[in-house]
Design a protein around this motif. Structure first.
Motif, mmCIF file in Angstrom:
data_model
loop_
_atom_site.group_PDB
_atom_site.id
_atom_site.type_symbol
_atom_site.label_atom_id
_atom_site.label_comp_id
_atom_site.label_asym_id
_atom_site.label_seq_id
_atom_site.Cartn_x
_atom_site.Cartn_y
_atom_site.Cartn_z
ATOM 1 N N ILE A 83 -47.935 -26.398 -27.666
ATOM 2 C CA ILE A 83 -48.844 -25.267 -27.478
ATOM 3 C C ILE A 83 -49.636 -25.429 -26.184
ATOM 4 O O ILE A 83 -49.522 -24.614 -25.273
ATOM 5 N N TRP A 87 -50.685 -23.414 -22.123
ATOM 6 C CA TRP A 87 -51.974 -22.738 -21.992
ATOM 7 C C TRP A 87 -52.665 -23.150 -20.701
ATOM 8 O O TRP A 87 -52.413 -24.217 -20.150
ATOM 9 N N TRP A 159 -45.045 -21.366 -29.752
ATOM 10 C CA TRP A 159 -45.846 -20.553 -28.849
ATOM 11 C C TRP A 159 -44.884 -19.840 -27.915
ATOM 12 O O TRP A 159 -44.142 -20.465 -27.172
ATOM 13 N N PHE A 166 -48.105 -16.667 -31.122
ATOM 14 C CA PHE A 166 -47.333 -17.543 -31.991
ATOM 15 C C PHE A 166 -46.244 -16.715 -32.652
ATOM 16 O O PHE A 166 -46.519 -15.637 -33.176
#
Length: 177
Positions: A83, A87, A159, A166
């Motif tokens: 994840i 990001w 992700w 998600f």
């Protein structure tokens, strides 16, 4: 196909600041805690895109507590590897500062291929640190209430870097008792 990402990790600074040293002098019983700072490091082996036929990088067998609380428990490793690497540092920093980060979940379990979208104040990612270690909660109340999950059901998550959501799928449903 390769995607360019920067791996995130946590840097612990064990050296107190001058202000923390002064505070410790005035109160000898208080010891400054190490400060955690997220940093980006270049991937030695950049991550490839998930297999489109089986993209479920995070697989879980649901526990009673996760269904009851409407919070999926994600390990430190799952969160950082699958994840956080996609990001921005701002998004990661907010979670590491103890804030919730609100996300969307697309349930693609329907065989027709249509995704059901969930986005509310009950869909979020947050950090939990306790004596047993560090892990993350994915709040999934709306999705949990809309479906009839049982302990033992297997789910998959990943992700989606293309849509910033998600993707969720019920992989194997255990028969209700």
């Amino acid at each position: 196909m390769m995607i360019t990402t920067m791996k995130k990790t946590i840097y612990y600074n064990f050296f107190p600041t001058k202000a923390e040293e002064e505070a410790a002098k005035s109160n000898p019983k208080s010891q400054p805690l190490p400060r955690r700072t997220p940093v980006e490091i270049r991937d030695v082996y950049p991550q490839t895109l998930p297999d489109p036929n089986n993209p479920w990088l995070i697989r879980k067998v649901l526990r009673h507590e996760e269904i009851q609380s409407s919070k999926l428990v994600l390990s430190f490793n799952e969160t950082f590897e699958h994840i956080f690497r996609y990001w921005s540092m701002d998004m990661v920093s907010n979670i590491l500062k103890g804030k919730r980060f609100y996300v969307s979940i697309w349930d693609v379990s329907d065989v027709s291929g249509l995704a059901r979208r969930y986005k509310s104040n009950d869909i979020f990612l947050e950090e939990e640190v306790n004596n047993g270690g560090e892990f993350y909660y994915l709040g999934w109340k709306d999705l949990n209430e809309a479906r009839n999950f049982n302990p033992g059901d297997e789910i998959g998550l990943f992700w989606d870097v293309n849509f910033g959501v998600f993707q969720f799928k019920l992989l194997c449903q255990k028969a209700a008792l």
